[in-house]
Design a protein around this motif. Structure first.
Motif, PDB file in Angstrom:
ATOM      1  N   MET A 263       0.845  -1.171   0.000  1.00 54.38           N
ATOM      2  CA  MET A 263       0.000   0.000   0.000  1.00 54.38           C
ATOM      3  C   MET A 263       0.895   1.241   0.000  1.00 54.38           C
ATOM      4  O   MET A 263       1.906   1.282   0.684  1.00 54.38           O
ATOM      5  N   ALA A 264       0.466   2.198  -0.751  1.00 60.02           N
ATOM      6  CA  ALA A 264       1.256   3.417  -0.884  1.00 60.02           C
ATOM      7  C   ALA A 264       1.269   4.183   0.431  1.00 60.02           C
ATOM      8  O   ALA A 264       0.300   4.197   1.169  1.00 60.02           O
ATOM      9  N   ASP A 265       2.448   4.816   0.682  1.00 65.83           N
ATOM     10  CA  ASP A 265       2.594   5.605   1.899  1.00 65.83           C
ATOM     11  C   ASP A 265       2.196   7.037   1.601  1.00 65.83           C
ATOM     12  O   ASP A 265       3.017   7.941   1.548  1.00 65.83           O
ATOM     13  N   ASP A 266       0.897   7.227   1.354  1.00 67.41           N
ATOM     14  CA  ASP A 266       0.374   8.565   1.132  1.00 67.41           C
ATOM     15  C   ASP A 266      -0.829   8.763   2.045  1.00 67.41           C
ATOM     16  O   ASP A 266      -1.162   7.892   2.850  1.00 67.41           O
ATOM     17  N   LYS A 267      -1.473   9.901   1.915  1.00 66.67           N
ATOM     18  CA  LYS A 267      -2.579  10.231   2.816  1.00 66.67           C
ATOM     19  C   LYS A 267      -3.690   9.191   2.740  1.00 66.67           C
ATOM     20  O   LYS A 267      -4.175   8.718   3.770  1.00 66.67           O
ATOM     21  N   ASP A 268      -4.093   8.776   1.524  1.00 65.92           N
ATOM     22  CA  ASP A 268      -5.168   7.788   1.376  1.00 65.92           C
ATOM     23  C   ASP A 268      -4.765   6.446   1.987  1.00 65.92           C
ATOM     24  O   ASP A 268      -5.568   5.777   2.627  1.00 65.92           O
ATOM     25  N   GLY A 269      -3.523   6.038   1.777  1.00 63.87           N
ATOM     26  CA  GLY A 269      -3.039   4.772   2.318  1.00 63.87           C
ATOM     27  C   GLY A 269      -3.034   4.779   3.843  1.00 63.87           C
ATOM     28  O   GLY A 269      -3.428   3.804   4.476  1.00 63.87           O
ATOM     29  N   ARG A 270      -2.564   5.882   4.431  1.00 61.53           N
ATOM     30  CA  ARG A 270      -2.541   5.980   5.894  1.00 61.53           C
ATOM     31  C   ARG A 270      -3.963   5.992   6.471  1.00 61.53           C
ATOM     32  O   ARG A 270      -4.229   5.378   7.502  1.00 61.53           O
ATOM     33  N   GLU A 271      -4.886   6.686   5.802  1.00 54.18           N
ATOM     34  CA  GLU A 271      -6.277   6.722   6.267  1.00 54.18           C
ATOM     35  C   GLU A 271      -6.908   5.331   6.193  1.00 54.18           C
ATOM     36  O   GLU A 271      -7.632   4.913   7.089  1.00 54.18           O
TER      37      GLU A 271
END
Length: 199
Positions: free
Chosen positions: A1-9
């Motif tokens: 999973m990408a380490d971006d805002k959507d991934g963290r959420e």
């Protein structure tokens, strides 16, 4: 999973969902645990509060004297009046016998209902040996880990109160044990012949 805002959420939402599931499972597991008894230190204080009374004392005398006193069992709080019969039919020999009764709130509440129902009958005897057999039956039901102790004890107390209302007599202790065994079997717990509830 990408380490971006959507991934963290998404990770946070998944973790919240998993935590809720764990909490629900724990709550379901706790629902099957036997009711916790009254804390021993609190029971000691309760017994001390009984000392001004003259023993033997009836349930009615104890309720009149300290019926509003609170006792805590796990997450629940009971008044003494919730656990002892407001009736003259039952007398307690010592403060220790009262303490022993309230130590198991589900059993005490069931015995209260039975004694108060029996006390409404004219000329009805509810002798000591029958009384002890009833209490022993409620305790045996409460001790079965596979059953919800409060629900089982309450169901059998309901049956006794209904029998008293219908027949205008207190059922025999053997009938009570038979009904308790039937309840256990209906709820998936097999009662052995060598157990108290086995008849």
């Amino acid at each position: 999973m990408a380490d971006d805002k959507d991934g963290r959420e998404k990770q946070a939402a998944d973790e919240d969902r998993r935590q809720r599931e764990r909490d629900m499972e724990e709550a379901q597991d706790r629902a099957d645990e036997p009711e916790p008894p009254i804390d021993p230190d609190e029971a000691d204080e309760f017994e001390s509060a009984l000392e001004p009374l003259t023993f033997p004392a009836t349930g009615r005398e104890i309720v009149a004297a300290i019926g509003s006193r609170e006792l805590e069992s796990g997450a629940r709080v009971y008044n003494v009046a919730d656990l002892l019969p407001d009736a003259d039919m039952e007398a307690f020999d010592t403060p220790a016998t009262v303490r022993e009764r309230v130590r198991r709130p589900a059993v005490a509440a069931a015995m209260k209902r039975v004694v108060e129902a029996a006390a409404t009958l004219p000329n009805e005897e509810f002798g000591r040996s029958q009384h002890e057999a009833f209490e022993r039956t409620f305790r045996a039901l409460s001790d079965i880990d596979e059953l919800d102790d409060e629900e089982g004890v309450r169901a059998i107390a309901d049956w006794v109160v209904d029998q008293i209302a219908e027949t205008e007599s207190v059922p025999g202790s053997r009938d009570l044990r038979r009904q308790a065994a039937k309840y256990c079997r209906k709820h998936g717990y097999e009662v052995r012949d060598d157990e108290w509830l086995g008849v």
